[in-house]
Scaffold this motif. Structure first.
Motif, PDB file in Angstrom:
ATOM      1  N   THR A 223       0.827  -1.212   0.000  1.00  0.00           N
ATOM      2  CA  THR A 223       0.000   0.000   0.000  1.00  0.00           C
ATOM      3  C   THR A 223       0.859   1.260   0.000  1.00  0.00           C
ATOM      4  OG1 THR A 223      -1.754  -1.173   1.190  1.00  0.00           O
ATOM      5  CG2 THR A 223      -1.852   1.224   1.203  1.00  0.00           C
ATOM      6  N   ASN A 224       1.946   1.230   0.761  1.00  0.00           N
ATOM      7  CA  ASN A 224       2.852   2.389   0.794  1.00  0.00           C
ATOM      8  C   ASN A 224       3.468   2.654  -0.579  1.00  0.00           C
ATOM      9  OD1 ASN A 224       2.399   2.830   3.514  1.00  0.00           O
ATOM     10  ND2 ASN A 224       4.153   1.609   4.171  1.00  0.00           N
ATOM     11  N   LEU A 225       3.774   1.614  -1.321  1.00  0.00           N
ATOM     12  CA  LEU A 225       4.303   1.789  -2.680  1.00  0.00           C
ATOM     13  C   LEU A 225       3.249   2.417  -3.591  1.00  0.00           C
ATOM     14  CD1 LEU A 225       6.302  -1.518  -3.398  1.00  0.00           C
ATOM     15  CD2 LEU A 225       7.226   0.762  -3.025  1.00  0.00           C
ATOM     16  N   LEU A 226       2.015   1.951  -3.471  1.00  0.00           N
ATOM     17  CA  LEU A 226       0.940   2.461  -4.324  1.00  0.00           C
ATOM     18  C   LEU A 226       0.650   3.927  -4.044  1.00  0.00           C
ATOM     19  CD1 LEU A 226      -1.541  -0.582  -4.150  1.00  0.00           C
ATOM     20  CD2 LEU A 226       0.225  -0.110  -5.855  1.00  0.00           C
ATOM     21  N   GLN A 227       0.816   4.350  -2.807  1.00  0.00           N
ATOM     22  CA  GLN A 227       0.533   5.738  -2.442  1.00  0.00           C
ATOM     23  C   GLN A 227       1.543   6.721  -3.036  1.00  0.00           C
ATOM     24  OE1 GLN A 227       0.337   5.219   1.805  1.00  0.00           O
ATOM     25  NE2 GLN A 227      -1.897   5.023   1.816  1.00  0.00           N
ATOM     26  N   LYS A 228       2.614   6.219  -3.633  1.00  0.00           N
ATOM     27  CA  LYS A 228       3.567   7.092  -4.328  1.00  0.00           C
ATOM     28  C   LYS A 228       3.004   7.559  -5.669  1.00  0.00           C
ATOM     29  CE  LYS A 228       7.658   4.954  -2.234  1.00  0.00           C
ATOM     30  NZ  LYS A 228       8.937   4.221  -2.483  1.00  0.00           N
ATOM     31  N   TYR A 229       2.005   6.833  -6.177  1.00  0.00           N
ATOM     32  CA  TYR A 229       1.403   7.188  -7.463  1.00  0.00           C
ATOM     33  C   TYR A 229       0.166   8.063  -7.291  1.00  0.00           C
ATOM     34  CZ  TYR A 229       4.474   3.694  -9.541  1.00  0.00           C
ATOM     35  OH  TYR A 229       5.580   2.994  -9.960  1.00  0.00           O
ATOM     36  N   THR A 230      -0.565   7.855  -6.195  1.00  0.00           N
ATOM     37  CA  THR A 230      -1.774   8.637  -5.926  1.00  0.00           C
ATOM     38  C   THR A 230      -2.133   8.506  -4.452  1.00  0.00           C
ATOM     39  OG1 THR A 230      -4.152   8.830  -6.376  1.00  0.00           O
ATOM     40  CG2 THR A 230      -3.165   6.668  -6.680  1.00  0.00           C
ATOM     41  N   PRO A 231      -2.642   9.578  -3.860  1.00  0.00           N
ATOM     42  CA  PRO A 231      -3.098   9.458  -2.465  1.00  0.00           C
ATOM     43  C   PRO A 231      -4.420   8.704  -2.350  1.00  0.00           C
ATOM     44  CG  PRO A 231      -3.532  11.666  -3.281  1.00  0.00           C
ATOM     45  CD  PRO A 231      -2.752  10.965  -4.354  1.00  0.00           C
ATOM     46  N   LEU A 232      -5.107   8.522  -3.493  1.00  0.00           N
ATOM     47  CA  LEU A 232      -6.402   7.840  -3.483  1.00  0.00           C
ATOM     48  C   LEU A 232      -6.196   6.334  -3.641  1.00  0.00           C
ATOM     49  CD1 LEU A 232      -8.475  10.309  -5.705  1.00  0.00           C
ATOM     50  CD2 LEU A 232      -8.347  10.198  -3.214  1.00  0.00           C
ATOM     51  N   VAL A 233      -5.830   5.691  -2.539  1.00  0.00           N
ATOM     52  CA  VAL A 233      -5.622   4.242  -2.499  1.00  0.00           C
ATOM     53  C   VAL A 233      -6.555   3.650  -1.452  1.00  0.00           C
ATOM     54  CG1 VAL A 233      -3.985   2.369  -2.071  1.00  0.00           C
ATOM     55  CG2 VAL A 233      -3.214   4.476  -3.198  1.00  0.00           C
ATOM     56  N   GLU A 234      -7.379   2.706  -1.872  1.00  0.00           N
ATOM     57  CA  GLU A 234      -8.329   2.051  -0.975  1.00  0.00           C
ATOM     58  C   GLU A 234      -7.973   0.575  -0.830  1.00  0.00           C
ATOM     59  OE1 GLU A 234     -13.129   0.958  -0.753  1.00  0.00           O
ATOM     60  OE2 GLU A 234     -12.400   2.510  -2.129  1.00  0.00           O
ATOM     61  N   ARG A 235      -7.682   0.172   0.401  1.00  0.00           N
ATOM     62  CA  ARG A 235      -7.363  -1.224   0.671  1.00  0.00           C
ATOM     63  C   ARG A 235      -8.630  -2.075   0.685  1.00  0.00           C
ATOM     64  NH1 ARG A 235      -2.755  -2.764   3.215  1.00  0.00           N
ATOM     65  NH2 ARG A 235      -3.902  -4.051   4.707  1.00  0.00           N
ATOM     66  N   LEU A 236      -8.513  -3.267   0.130  1.00  0.00           N
ATOM     67  CA  LEU A 236      -9.618  -4.218   0.131  1.00  0.00           C
ATOM     68  C   LEU A 236      -9.045  -5.548   0.622  1.00  0.00           C
ATOM     69  CD1 LEU A 236     -12.647  -4.256  -0.732  1.00  0.00           C
ATOM     70  CD2 LEU A 236     -11.898  -5.289  -2.880  1.00  0.00           C
ATOM     71  N   GLY A 237      -9.103  -5.752   1.943  1.00  0.00           N
ATOM     72  CA  GLY A 237      -8.439  -6.916   2.515  1.00  0.00           C
ATOM     73  C   GLY A 237      -6.930  -6.697   2.541  1.00  0.00           C
ATOM     74  N   LEU A 238      -6.178  -7.788   2.629  1.00  0.00           N
ATOM     75  CA  LEU A 238      -4.722  -7.686   2.701  1.00  0.00           C
ATOM     76  C   LEU A 238      -4.062  -7.725   1.322  1.00  0.00           C
ATOM     77  CD1 LEU A 238      -3.891 -10.024   5.736  1.00  0.00           C
ATOM     78  CD2 LEU A 238      -4.114  -7.541   5.718  1.00  0.00           C
ATOM     79  N   ASP A 239      -4.756  -8.243   0.317  1.00  0.00           N
ATOM     80  CA  ASP A 239      -4.097  -8.490  -0.971  1.00  0.00           C
ATOM     81  C   ASP A 239      -4.679  -7.705  -2.139  1.00  0.00           C
ATOM     82  OD1 ASP A 239      -6.473  -9.833  -0.902  1.00  0.00           O
ATOM     83  OD2 ASP A 239      -5.740 -11.658  -1.854  1.00  0.00           O
TER      84      ASP A 239
END
Length: 533
Positions: A87-103
């Motif tokens: 998730t931390n890696l994905l947040q480098k591309y956009t602050p709009l990151v929504e987790r859905l479970g662990l994977d």
């Protein structure tokens, strides 16, 4: 139809298995299953070639694949750690990151794609495409989604290079289509779907409960009105659907069947609760329950320590099995806990928390009667940030209060602001009525009450010695006849009950003392003539 958004859905391949294979590379070449209790919750793709499926019973899995290697996956610690790294890696591309479970994660990359679109870079589609690509939309979504395929590939490459995890991606103009598209080609692939192919993608699913957001229970409700296929759901009269689902839910379900999803990507912060559950064989002894809860608590405290915040509420979940009707049902109880108990300097904090947990357990289970427990769960909620080491916090801990606005909150006694004169000094002067005035009568009663209770309150701290940390507005005062250390660790509900009981006893004592004070006759004209007759 609005096609302005660009959504990417990232799904990690056989996530638990990949984490275990990274920890032990020798597992990469063997059929691997992750075991929780008597179930294979997931497996690597080598094992899936033998027919191993999710949530398959271990005996059945072993029959299909005798060489299946099982790794215990009941401790989710490493999986959570790796999940947050993704998730931390994905947040480098956009602050709009929504987790859905662990994977799984949703990304809204609309802003990033619009920036790349303005750069007039060459359009190159990467990965798989679902449906017909000849019919292009005039709103520009085709170009945006093509650029998004390049971004999705870049994201997947970064996850692979930095965390050694493969993943799948779905790219679309809404969350629903992105999730379905990402599942079309696995593992380690990506798929884009354009708006003109949305209906075709939805109809490619087997049944309405395969649509994300429509589960089995909802599907059973649809069957009650004769809706058993996706095409029937798309064509059903909305009023008829409302009779079983209600107006809002009926509209939502109907839109999902048409590939319409207006929900946005909600940035995921820290979890609102941190909890663990453990199903078990029937437990009927309190000591076994305590051992199981202690194990859960120790694991849970590690998660809370990693989170960094301090919880204020603890919740206990118990699943009871009724042998008479062969049914199980859950019950939960929760109460507040003192945040200071989680301090690293707090001695025996596990034992103190366990006292609260067992108190909750005894509220759910009558241990004097037979019971059968098949699941226990603990969770912490209502988090607050830990106190910072600032000058203010230092002063709160170490400086003594020199003045207090209200003493009533601490000891229940309202003292006069100035010293009360002795009753011996209240003797009448010559020519003055021997009956005290109403003001003096009030002082006399106050002195009498104070003397009556001075022994009762001799253990109460002086207001000038109270620390600021003890003067929380929502705190409950400790009765003078109770052990302060023990009282401090009790749940708020128990503290309030003890305090209310003390106040009732105090009121009774005060009424008794008041009855002992001799009431004098007021200064009336009639009394004056009687005295001077």
């Amino acid at each position: 139809m609005d096609h302005s958004r660009t959504i990417i859905h990232i799904d990690l391949d056989c996530f638990y298995a990949q984490v275990e294979m990274n920890k032990n590379p020798s597992l990469r070449t063997v059929p691997l299953g992750i075991q929780q209790k008597n179930i294979v919750v997931t497996s690597n793709y080598t094992a899936r070639e033998f027919g191993i499926k999710k949530c398959m019973l271990i005996p059945e899995a072993k029959k299909l694949c005798p060489s299946l290697v099982l790794v215990n996956g009941e401790d989710l610690h490493d999986y959570r750690q790796t999940s947050y790294k993704v998730t931390n890696l994905l947040q480098k591309y956009t602050p709009l990151v929504e987790r859905l479970g662990l994977d799984e994660n949703y990304l809204d990359v609309t802003t990033l794609i619009n920036e790349k679109l303005n750069q007039k870079s060459d359009l190159k589609l990467v990965g798989n495409v679902f449906g017909d690509t000849s019919d292009k939309c005039e709103c520009g979504c085709t170009e945006r989604l093509i650029i998004a395929t390049t971004v999705a590939q870049e994201i997947r490459d970064v996850i692979k290079s930095e965390l050694n995890l493969t993943s799948c991606a779905g790219i679309a103009h809404n969350k629903l289509l992105a999730k379905i598209a990402g599942a079309r080609h696995k593992p380690n692939q990506q798929t884009v779907v354009f708006p003109n192919s949305a209906l075709e993608l939805i109809l490619s699913l087997n049944a309405p409960n395969d649509i994300p957001g429509i589960g089995r229970a909802l599907f059973e409700q649809l069957k009650c009105i004769g809706v058993e296929t996706i095409e029937e759901l798309q064509n059903v009269d909305l009023k008829r659907l409302e009779t079983v689902l209600g107006q809002d839910k009926a509209k939502l379900v109907h839109e999902l069947s048409l590939g319409i999803d207006k929900s946005g990507v909600k940035p995921t912060g820290k979890p609102q609760s941190i909890g663990l559950e453990d199903s078990c064989r029937s437990i009927s002894v309190e000591t076994e329950v305590k051992i199981k809860l202690e194990q859960l608590l120790n694991r849970l405290l590690l998660l809370v320590e990693e989170d960094g915040r301090v919880p204020k509420t603890i919740k206990l979940t118990v699943r009871k099995f009724n042998k008479d009707n062969k049914m199980s049902h859950r019950e939960t109880r929760q109460c507040n806990v003192n945040p200071s108990i989680f301090s690293s300097s707090q001695p025996n904090k596990e034992a103190k928390i366990m006292t609260t947990i067992m108190h909750l357990f005894n509220r759910i289970i009558d241990v004097k009667k037979p019971y059968h427990i098949t699941l226990l769960g603990l969770s912490f909620t209502k988090f607050q940030e830990p106190p910072k080491n600032t000058l203010a916090s230092f002063l709160r801990k170490d400086l003594e209060v020199q003045s207090v606005l209200s003493i009533e909150n601490q000891n229940g006694v309202e003292d006069a602001e100035s010293p009360v004169p002795s009753t011996s000094k209240l003797a009448p002067t010559e020519g003055e009525s021997p009956t005290p005035s109403p003001k003096k009568l009030k002082l006399t009663n106050l002195v009498s009450k104070k003397r009556c209770f001075e022994d009762y309150y001799e253990d109460c701290e002086s207001p000038s010695k109270l620390k600021v940390a003890d003067l929380c507005l929502d705190s409950v005062s400790c009765p003078p006849d109770a052990d302060k250390e023990v009282f401090k660790e009790l749940p708020k509900e128990v503290q309030k009950e003890l305090w209310e009981d003390y106040k009732r006893r105090r009121a009774s004592e005060m009424n008794f003392c008041s009855s002992q004070v001799k009431k004098t006759k007021p200064n009336t004209l009639l009394n004056y003539f009687i005295r001077n007759n």
